[in-house]
Write a protein that holds these residues in place. Structure first.
Motif, PDB file in Angstrom:
ATOM      1  N   MET A  27      24.824  82.512  67.863  1.00 20.79           N
ATOM      2  CA  MET A  27      26.043  82.858  68.600  1.00 20.79           C
ATOM      3  C   MET A  27      27.276  82.251  67.922  1.00 20.79           C
ATOM      4  N   ALA A  39      30.736  84.384  75.072  1.00 23.86           N
ATOM      5  CA  ALA A  39      30.046  83.092  75.167  1.00 23.86           C
ATOM      6  C   ALA A  39      30.672  82.222  76.245  1.00 23.86           C
ATOM      7  N   CYS A  41      29.603  80.766  78.756  1.00 28.71           N
ATOM      8  CA  CYS A  41      28.907  79.549  79.199  1.00 28.71           C
ATOM      9  C   CYS A  41      28.830  78.496  78.098  1.00 28.71           C
ATOM     10  N   GLY A  43      27.102  78.525  75.418  1.00 23.20           N
ATOM     11  CA  GLY A  43      25.800  78.417  74.756  1.00 23.20           C
ATOM     12  C   GLY A  43      24.725  77.778  75.603  1.00 23.20           C
ATOM     13  N   ALA A  45      22.808  79.426  77.846  1.00 25.24           N
ATOM     14  CA  ALA A  45      21.881  80.462  78.336  1.00 25.24           C
ATOM     15  C   ALA A  45      22.194  80.866  79.769  1.00 25.24           C
ATOM     16  N   LEU A  46      23.474  80.877  80.136  1.00 24.74           N
ATOM     17  CA  LEU A  46      23.842  81.168  81.520  1.00 24.74           C
ATOM     18  C   LEU A  46      24.707  82.417  81.690  1.00 24.74           C
ATOM     19  N   CYS A  47      25.263  82.962  80.612  1.00 30.76           N
ATOM     20  CA  CYS A  47      26.205  84.077  80.800  1.00 30.76           C
ATOM     21  C   CYS A  47      25.712  85.400  80.217  1.00 30.76           C
ATOM     22  N   ALA A  48      24.819  85.339  79.268  1.00 33.17           N
ATOM     23  CA  ALA A  48      24.245  86.535  78.640  1.00 33.17           C
ATOM     24  C   ALA A  48      25.249  87.376  77.852  1.00 33.17           C
ATOM     25  N   CYS A  50      26.016  86.824  74.993  1.00 30.78           N
ATOM     26  CA  CYS A  50      25.573  86.751  73.589  1.00 30.78           C
ATOM     27  C   CYS A  50      24.247  87.496  73.406  1.00 30.78           C
ATOM     28  N   LEU A  84      18.922  85.750  73.473  1.00 29.07           N
ATOM     29  CA  LEU A  84      20.277  85.225  73.602  1.00 29.07           C
ATOM     30  C   LEU A  84      20.626  84.517  72.298  1.00 29.07           C
ATOM     31  N   CYS A  86      22.754  82.430  71.556  1.00 31.29           N
ATOM     32  CA  CYS A  86      23.069  80.996  71.634  1.00 31.29           C
ATOM     33  C   CYS A  86      21.807  80.140  71.614  1.00 31.29           C
TER      34      CYS A  86
HETATM   35  S1  FES Z   1      26.600  82.016  75.237  1.00 31.49           S
HETATM   36 FE1  FES Z   1      26.176  82.233  77.328  1.00 31.49          FE
HETATM   37  S2  FES Z   1      24.137  82.877  77.333  1.00 31.49           S
HETATM   38 FE2  FES Z   1      24.544  82.614  75.263  1.00 31.49          FE
END
Ligand code: FES
Length: 106
Positions: A27, A39, A41, A43, A45-48, A50, A84, A86
């Motif tokens: 990411m 991005a 969140c 990195g 793994a909370l927003c998707a 990426c 993802l 990130c």
């Molecule tokens: S940057 Fe948010 S899930 Fe990867």
């Protein structure tokens, strides 16, 4: 150096070359390469935002961790090769891979 291909939302494919030993996520490298990835969140793994599909090289990536798996489960457009970016560390294992950007730009 390692080299992998990235396909953007319009179908344009670009090769990206980076040192195989830099301590960054995919990411972060994609953002640094001017791809529009929110991005939100940071990195975690909370927003998707990426979300990528791994068209080539997924066999070298190892299994997604639990947080990544949980997030991917919530995505309507996720497929068996969704990941993802990130949660993917840059490394020799990405040499020759092919990623397609999936998340919407906003
Ligand atoms: S940057 Fe948010 S899930 Fe990867």
């Amino acid at each position: 150096m390692i080299k992998f291909d990235v396909e953007d939302r319009e179908g344009n494919v670009q090769s990206i070359e980076v040192p195989g030993d830099i301590s960054l996520s995919l990411m972060e490298v994609l953002k640094a390469s001017e791809y529009n990835i929110l991005a939100t969140c940071g990195g975690m793994a909370l927003c998707a935002t990426c979300h990528v599909e791994v068209e080539k090289g997924i066999e070298h990536l190892g299994d997604p961790n639990e947080a990544e798996m949980d997030m991917l489960d919530t995505l309507p457009d996720a497929s068996f090769n969704s990941r993802l970016a990130c949660q993917i560390r840059i490394g020799e294992h990405l040499d020759g891979a092919y990623f397609r950007l999936m998340a919407e730009e906003e």
